[in-house]
Enzyme design. Structure first.
Site, PDB file in Angstrom:
ATOM      1  N   GLN A 187       0.868  -1.179   0.000  1.00  0.00           N
ATOM      2  CA  GLN A 187       0.000   0.000   0.000  1.00  0.00           C
ATOM      3  C   GLN A 187       0.906   1.231   0.000  1.00  0.00           C
ATOM      4  O   GLN A 187       1.400   1.650   1.045  1.00  0.00           O
ATOM      5  CB  GLN A 187      -0.924  -0.022   1.213  1.00  0.00           C
ATOM      6  CG  GLN A 187      -1.716  -1.325   1.367  1.00  0.00           C
ATOM      7  CD  GLN A 187      -2.784  -1.495   0.287  1.00  0.00           C
ATOM      8  OE1 GLN A 187      -3.777  -0.787   0.268  1.00  0.00           O
ATOM      9  NE2 GLN A 187      -2.562  -2.449  -0.609  1.00  0.00           N
ATOM     10  N   ALA A 239     -11.618   2.079   4.830  1.00  0.00           N
ATOM     11  CA  ALA A 239     -10.656   1.278   4.086  1.00  0.00           C
ATOM     12  C   ALA A 239      -9.896   2.104   3.052  1.00  0.00           C
ATOM     13  O   ALA A 239     -10.134   3.306   2.873  1.00  0.00           O
ATOM     14  CB  ALA A 239     -11.381   0.114   3.414  1.00  0.00           C
ATOM     15  N   HIS A 240      -8.986   1.431   2.346  1.00  0.00           N
ATOM     16  CA  HIS A 240      -8.107   2.116   1.387  1.00  0.00           C
ATOM     17  C   HIS A 240      -8.889   2.723   0.218  1.00  0.00           C
ATOM     18  O   HIS A 240      -9.866   2.180  -0.265  1.00  0.00           O
ATOM     19  CB  HIS A 240      -7.016   1.179   0.865  1.00  0.00           C
ATOM     20  CG  HIS A 240      -7.510  -0.083   0.231  1.00  0.00           C
ATOM     21  ND1 HIS A 240      -6.672  -1.092  -0.155  1.00  0.00           N
ATOM     22  CD2 HIS A 240      -8.747  -0.506  -0.089  1.00  0.00           C
ATOM     23  CE1 HIS A 240      -7.373  -2.082  -0.689  1.00  0.00           C
ATOM     24  NE2 HIS A 240      -8.639  -1.739  -0.650  1.00  0.00           N
ATOM     25  N   ASN A 241      -8.407   3.899  -0.199  1.00  0.00           N
ATOM     26  CA  ASN A 241      -8.941   4.625  -1.355  1.00  0.00           C
ATOM     27  C   ASN A 241     -10.391   5.082  -1.193  1.00  0.00           C
ATOM     28  O   ASN A 241     -11.036   5.458  -2.171  1.00  0.00           O
ATOM     29  CB  ASN A 241      -8.811   3.800  -2.631  1.00  0.00           C
ATOM     30  CG  ASN A 241      -7.356   3.606  -3.033  1.00  0.00           C
ATOM     31  OD1 ASN A 241      -6.752   2.580  -2.701  1.00  0.00           O
ATOM     32  ND2 ASN A 241      -6.781   4.572  -3.723  1.00  0.00           N
TER      33      ASN A 241
END
Length: 344
Positions: free
Chosen positions: A198, A239-241
């Site tokens: 990441q 969460a991511h993005n």
């Protein structure tokens, strides 16, 4: 420090009913208030306390109709709850702020800590980090390499900001919150999973508040965004993005899966789960424990249930659901009657 009703009314643009010289020095709940305290009435459920409260001053809404006289001085305002918030903010701002770097803190020689900032004992400020003016970094907080923290922020004990993340001004990170941990990215490889590095960051804009033990994951690439004015409760997972729009509020134990975009001014109830790669329009209200698997199609929608549907449709469906045992019994009875008719 004491304030008179006249002084308070001028601060909140209120109208006094009673003794303008009444003084207060503390805040209290209306049902527990004593002499010398100020309280408020915003929820009609607590109206009966107004007539026996011992508070010296009570903030009330302009449209409140009294059933009989009260002992306290009233200050009528457009919104009692909002006026209380402003007074509490002012009270908080008057408290003395610590400055300087505690000898027991670690601050990298390449980090910049601006004038008026505070770094508490056992806090860690990594290489290349930047701490803005009047920002408070409390003991045991961690600010990683190349992190940028703006002005007048508060980073409470054990809050963690991973490397390269960006935090705007007037941001509050409560104890145990984590900004920039790895997103949950793994590629299936036979019977195992390969970790996907990441390499992105988290960007938190101005005037955001992150609750205790909330987690904001860094993006796979690019950035996870928490836009200005957003308020996030304790124990929330982002969460991511993900992108959370301006002035959105999220209650505790909610979770947003990867790459979902939440619009501005949304309201997310407790224990809401939002699936990944969705788009939630502005002013969407997501009721408590909603399980959201589809994007919304227009602004201002209210959704409930799991899977979530329009709130009105959900309430109609739930009204039927509650009657299922009776409907099932009637269905069985009708089946028996049909069988009996067939025999004749």
């Amino acid at each position: 420090m004491e304030f008179t009703a006249l002084q308070i009314a001028s601060l909140v643009n209120g109208r006094i009913e009673g003794d303008g010289n009444a003084t207060v020095s503390t805040f209290s709940k209306i049902e527990e208030a004593g002499k010398g305290s100020i309280t408020f009435l915003a929820n009609p459920k607590y109206t009966h306390h107004l007539y026996d409260t011992e508070a010296s001053i009570v903030l009330v809404n302009e449209d409140l109709e009294l059933e009989h006289a009260v002992n306290a001085t009233l200050i009528r305002v457009e919104n009692a709850y909002d006026s209380l918030a402003k007074l509490l903010q002012m009270y908080e701002s008057m408290k003395a702020k610590k400055q300087g770097i505690d000898p027991l803190a670690f601050v990298s020689s390449s980090a910049v800590v601006e004038e008026g900032a505070f770094v508490g004992a056992f806090a860690y400020i990594g290489d290349g980090a930047y701490i803005g003016k009047a920002t408070q970094i409390h003991p045991h907080a961690f600010v990683g390499e190349n992190v940028k923290v703006g002005e007048q922020c508060i980073v409470y004990p054990h809050a963690t900001i991973y490397h390269d993340c960006i935090v705007g001004s007037r941001v509050i990170l409560h104890a145990g919150s984590v900004v920039g941990a790895d997103g949950f990215g793994f590629a299936p490889n036979g019977d195992s999973y390969d970790k996907i590095p990441q390499i992105g960051i988290v960007t938190i804009e101005d005037d955001v508040e992150i609750g205790a033990n909330a987690c904001i994951d860094r993006s796979t690439m690019g950035s996870t965004y928490i836009r200005k004015g957003t308020k996030i409760d304790n124990l929330v997972q982002i969460a991511h993005n993900v992108e959370i729009g301006d002035n959105t509020v999220m209650a505790a134990q909610s979770g947003i899966a990867g790459s979902t975009k939440i619009g501005r001014h949304c309201m997310i109830g407790g224990q809401v789960g939002v699936a990944g790669h969705l788009h939630m329009d502005a002013y969407t209200t997501m009721g408590a424990q909603a399980g959201i698997t589809n994007s919304t199609k227009q602004e201002g929608t209210t959704i409930l249930g799991a899977p979530a549907i329009d709130a009105k449709a959900y309430m109609k469906s739930y009204a039927v659901y509650r009657k299922l045992p009776e409907l099932y019994a009637k269905l069985n009875q009708l089946a028996k009657e049909v069988e009996a008719l067939k025999k004749h």
